[in-house]
Design an enzyme around this catalytic site. Structure first.
Site, PDB file in Angstrom:
ATOM      1  N   LYS B  78       0.842  -1.210   0.000  1.00  0.00           N
ATOM      2  CA  LYS B  78       0.000   0.000   0.000  1.00  0.00           C
ATOM      3  C   LYS B  78       0.870   1.249   0.000  1.00  0.00           C
ATOM      4  CE  LYS B  78      -3.959   2.045   2.411  1.00  0.00           C
ATOM      5  NZ  LYS B  78      -4.918   1.916   3.520  1.00  0.00           N
ATOM      6  N   SER B 153      -9.615   1.819   2.494  1.00  0.00           N
ATOM      7  CA  SER B 153      -8.764   2.573   1.595  1.00  0.00           C
ATOM      8  C   SER B 153      -7.648   1.735   0.962  1.00  0.00           C
ATOM      9  CB  SER B 153      -8.135   3.743   2.339  1.00  0.00           C
ATOM     10  OG  SER B 153      -7.341   3.264   3.392  1.00  0.00           O
ATOM     11  N   SER B 177     -10.216  -0.033   6.609  1.00  0.00           N
ATOM     12  CA  SER B 177      -9.450  -0.068   5.366  1.00  0.00           C
ATOM     13  C   SER B 177      -8.712  -1.321   4.963  1.00  0.00           C
ATOM     14  CB  SER B 177      -8.471   1.110   5.357  1.00  0.00           C
ATOM     15  OG  SER B 177      -9.216   2.305   5.413  1.00  0.00           O
TER      16      SER B 177
END
Lengths: 451, 470
Positions: B78, B153, B177
């Site tokens: 990420k 996210s 997330s």
């Protein structure tokens, strides 16, 4: 330069508090392992890492020693140490503040409610807290352009903030208080507290009120850029004169920050705050709060060295010194320790004539290089010097006169040619003067006086 | 090897047996990315040269007979994780050219275990979002239905694993997330106990809520990765010194006798889409059939959780984003995206003089009550079961104009971050062809129980075998 308002000061009294910042001399910074040595760093931005540069993702880890030293300072200033404390974020934007917030302490500082006593009275300590220092800005020109450079070597250095109550009533009292505080900080060995190097910074908050009033004035003026105790005194004296003139004219001094102008010995306005800054303090989520046991605090209290006042009293009591001499000898812990070591050596060689008082005189009056001359060596050299030179010609004559009077037969014998009698007379003289003059010199004296 | 179904467990076996080389494997993944990612937008930065270099080193180790837990396993990272020398954007244009000088601690752990970092994945900028649509770049699509969101996210990481672009997708979970994208993409997603995995080097969103999680196809894979990422770090003062168990050892243990609680506040008539309710209840019944005792429990302060979350989290966000001042790195602050600006303003207001007591302080007190809800419930039961999302994966654009509706879709997942407890999302079925996840919540530092329950369920249902058609 004394402000022209000084003459009306007799109707007013100063109401002054101090804010003092002290850089702790821990090996590493407050929240990271970078070297804590901003003044001597060879190049800018050389003692930095993701944490003190505020890079994305970096996290603070508190320096345990810095916390313990702050508690130590609090205890040395007579403070209470609350058993719960925490760090908070103080949020504001400035180029020398890389995270956009300073990790400081807001409502639960490490130490509260202490006091410092000097000849000029008591100054209460409101609080002592721990925070991190900012980077340093340098305004300069590069390639013809005016720029500001940022050096983060100082960013993240542990900084103790000491805030007093507004108990100071004169420039002299401020000076005495600061000298005492400086002495205590140095005694603890937690900082060099060197104003030139920026490891001790001074900010008086100054206002005045009518003599006899007990209320706090409704304004105060902060003065920055002062780098000596003497200038603190001068700045206070200037400011209170300026305030007195304004108040007499019916005006209230503007609540603002002013800068001390060393060259002109006056203050000038720097920044007017229309409203208090909103720092949006909230508890620092990256650092768990601190919870002490009284055992832990007592452990730190136990580690406190003997502080200046106590040491001075003990020197007066145990060594029979007067206040002035005791004060001089306890100026620094290093000097006091040196002196005590000398006393101890003199006692161990059973040199009774070398009293603490004599040692004190010697050390105070002569420039002793403590680094070069060990206490034992100093004691020996004092004894040696006393033996050879510390009796004057007239003193010697008086002694010899008495010896000759008490030993008239020996004197007669010598005059008749008996050498041994001279030796006898020399011996008698030496006993009295305890060897302060060498034997040949004594013999010469006796011969001359008998001739 | 079929990359669309491959697991870490299988890959490790094949690699160590030298049936395929790491370089071959990584090349195959890169090729797949080249073909399919232009439609999915999972990656923001690919480090092909770096990945192949790491792959060569991994092959050299295998040739020497050396084995490591993740040796040769590709990881999609990420873009909130700092990666030394590799651009790190946080999904934002503000730091679109920022190259970190250091690796996040957890990344070092992946690397030490032999993993291959192939690139940085897309997501809502700064972690602000539950759908991936708040990315400053082209939003990621759900591999199961490219008209729909993959969840956020950690959107890119989820899409990457689901689409067979990597075997691990790393993420952060501050409110939803990791779990939400895992559930929307048919993956196992772990949200650790707060403080279990170090945050050092991961760009902070809300410091007292952020957790460092990861997504994989299977429960075994997930537990294996957790053995590597979990553990204290002296650079993160919020990681306590709690020993790390061998999580993979909890798999396969019988769940007979374990107690599960279902919060009555989570299953109200109007709160969940019918399809999601049915699939979730079936999953809970399946666990009952395996011997888990299920009872109704209460989390009484559930109704205050979203308000509490959306006061505290933006407050911490507003402070954490203060360092992006354009002085040392990054662009000017005016190009923050709409959601970031929204949260900065909310947070600044909630912390302001005159408002702090009514907002921040009050929310902090409510936080304690919510945390106590979970603590009390978890004294009665071993795990809490519930849905991840009230709806199946929704269409792109569906909630973008209604931030409040977007916030409310996190109602089942945000309270977990408020309380700091761990939670796992495990695939539990489909509504049509849209994946649904079951949430398993447990006691702090007792993730082994979550893996035990998830594994028992997975072995009976094997939902992970239903892969998307790209």
């Amino acid at each position: 330069m004394v402000h022209k308002g000084a003459h009306v000061m007799k109707n007013y009294e100063p109401v002054v508090g101090m804010e003092i910042h002290v850089e702790l001399k821990t090996n590493s910074k407050m929240f990271c392992g970078c070297k804590n040595d901003p003044f001597f760093a060879k190049t800018p931005n050389s003692y930095t890492c993701p944490v003190c540069l505020g890079l994305p993702g970096a996290l603070p880890v508190p320096n345990r020693k810095a916390i313990e030293w702050t508690i130590k300072l609090g205890l040395a200033l007579g403070c209470e140490i609350p058993l719960f404390s925490k760090f908070d974020r103080k949020n504001y934007f400035y180029p020398d503040l890389p995270k956009g917030y300073q990790i400081s302490q807001y409502d639960q500082p490490l130490a509260v409610d202490g006091k410092v006593e000097t000849q000029t009275g008591v100054v209460r300590i409101h609080r002592v807290h721990l925070e991190e220092d900012t980077g340093k800005l340098l305004h300069t020109t590069v390639d013809g352009k005016k720029v500001t450079l940022v050096d983060f070597n100082r960013g993240g250095v542990p900084l103790v903030e000491i805030v007093t109550e507004p108990d100071i009533r004169s420039g002299d009292q401020a000076k005495a208080f600061l000298k005492k505080l400086h002495q205590i900080v140095r005694y603890l060995g937690i900082s060099d507290a060197d104003m030139e190097k920026g490891s001790m910074r001074l900010e008086p908050n100054i206002s005045i009120r009518p003599v006899g009033s007990k209320e706090l004035p409704k304004y105060k003026v902060e003065v920055k850029n002062i780098n000596s105790f003497n200038f603190v005194k001068k700045a206070i004296e200037y400011e209170v004169g300026r305030h007195a003139e304004l108040l007499t004219q019916g005006k209230t001094p503007v609540q603002e920050t002013r800068g001390w102008m060393e060259g002109k010995s006056e203050t000038v306005s720097q920044r007017v705050k229309e409203e208090a800054d909103d720092y949006r303090y909230f508890p620092e989520p990256d650092i768990p709060p601190m919870s002490w046991t009284s055992t832990f605090i007592n452990g730190i209290r136990f580690q406190l060295p003997e502080l200046p006042d106590a040491k001075k009293a003990r020197f007066m009591n145990d060594f029979g010194l007067n206040a002035y001499d005791a004060g001089l000898l306890t100026e620094t812990a290093v000097l006091a320790s040196y002196f005590e070591e000398c006393v101890s050596v003199a006692q161990s060689v059973k040199e009774e004539a070398l009293t603490p008082k004599k040692l004190a005189n010697w050390i105070i009056n002569k420039k002793v290089d403590m680094d070069a001359v060990l206490p034992a060596a100093l004691v020996q050299s004092i004894i040696g010097a006393s033996e050879v030179t510390s009796i004057s010609e007239s003193e010697l004559e008086t002694v010899v006169q008495h010896v000759l009077q008490d030993n008239q037969k020996a004197a007669e014998d010598y005059k008749k040619g008996k050498e041994q009698s001279l030796m006898f007379l020399v011996g008698q003289t030496m006993r009295v003067i305890k060897g302060k003059v060498a034997a040949p010199g004594v013999a010469e004296k006796i011969k001359r006086m008998l001739s | 090897m079929n990359l669309s179904t491959l697991t870490i467990q299988e890959a490790r076996r094949e690699l160590q047996a030298k049936k395929v080389s790491v370089v071959e494997l990584v090349r195959a993944y890169l090729e797949r990315i080249h073909i399919y990612d232009k439609n999915l937008h999972a990656f923001l930065t690919l480090d092909e040269d770096g990945a192949l270099a790491q792959a060569k080193e991994a092959d050299a180790l295998i040739a020497k007979g050396i084995s490591k837990k993740l040796l040769g396993i590709p990881v999609a990272c990420k873009d909130l994780y700092s990666t030394r020398g590799i651009r790190t954007t946080a999904g934002s244009k503000i730091i679109d050219n920022y190259i970190p000088t250091y690796n996040a601690t957890v990344l070092e752990r992946y690397i030490d275990a032999g993993a291959i970092i192939i690139g940085k994945t897309n997501g809502d900028a700064w972690g602000h979002g539950s759908s991936g649509e708040n990315s400053d770049y082209e939003p990621t699509r759900n591999p199961y239905d490219t008209t729909r969101v993959p969840g956020g996210s950690s959107s890119g990481s989820a899409a990457a694993v689901a689409a067979g672009f990597s075997l691990i997708g790393t993420g952060t979970d501050t409110g939803s997330s990791v779990r939400l994208p895992a559930s929307f993409c048919n993956l196992v997603g772990m949200k650790p106990t707060y403080g279990r995995v170090p945050r050092y080097g991961v760009i902070a969103m809300a410091s007292s809520f952020d957790t460092i999680g990861h997504m994989t196809r299977t429960v075994y894979d997930n537990a294996l990765v957790y053995e590597i990422t979990a553990g204290p770090d002296k650079r993160d003062a919020t990681t306590p010194n709690v020993p790390v168990p061998e999580y993979t050892k909890s798999l396969g243990k019988s769940v007979r006798g374990l107690k599960a609680g279902i919060p009555k506040e989570y299953f109200r008539r109007d709160g969940i889409d019918n399809g999601v309710r049915e699939v979730t209840m079936n999953a809970i019944k399946k666990l009952e059939s395996l011997g888990v005792t299920v009872e109704v429990i209460s989390l009484p302060h559930t109704d205050y959780a979203m308000a509490c979350y959306y006061v505290l989290v933006p407050s911490e966000i507003s402070s954490n984003l203060g360092r992006f001042d354009g002085v040392r790195f990054g662009q000017q602050r005016n190009i923050f995206g709409a959601e970031a600006k929204r949260r900065i303003m909310l947070g600044t207001h909630a912390l302001s003089a005159g408002y702090y007591d009514a907002f921040y302080l009050k929310a902090a007190k409510v936080r304690t009550l919510i945390k106590q809800d979970f603590e009390k419930a978890l004294e009665q039961v071993d795990v809490i079961l519930g849905p991840i999302s009230p709806t199946p994966p929704f269409k792109l654009g569906e909630k973008v104009d209604d931030p409040l509706s977007m916030y409310l879709s996190d109602i089942f997942v945000c309270p977990v971050n408020i309380a700091g407890v761990p939670a796992l999302s495990v695939p539990c079925g489909f509504v049509g062809n849209l994946p649904i996840g079951l949430q398993i919540i447990g006691k702090q530092f007792h993730e082994e129980t979550l893996y035990q329950v998830a594994s028992a369920y997975e072995q009976e249902t094997k939902w992970y075998t239903k892969v998307p058609t790209l």
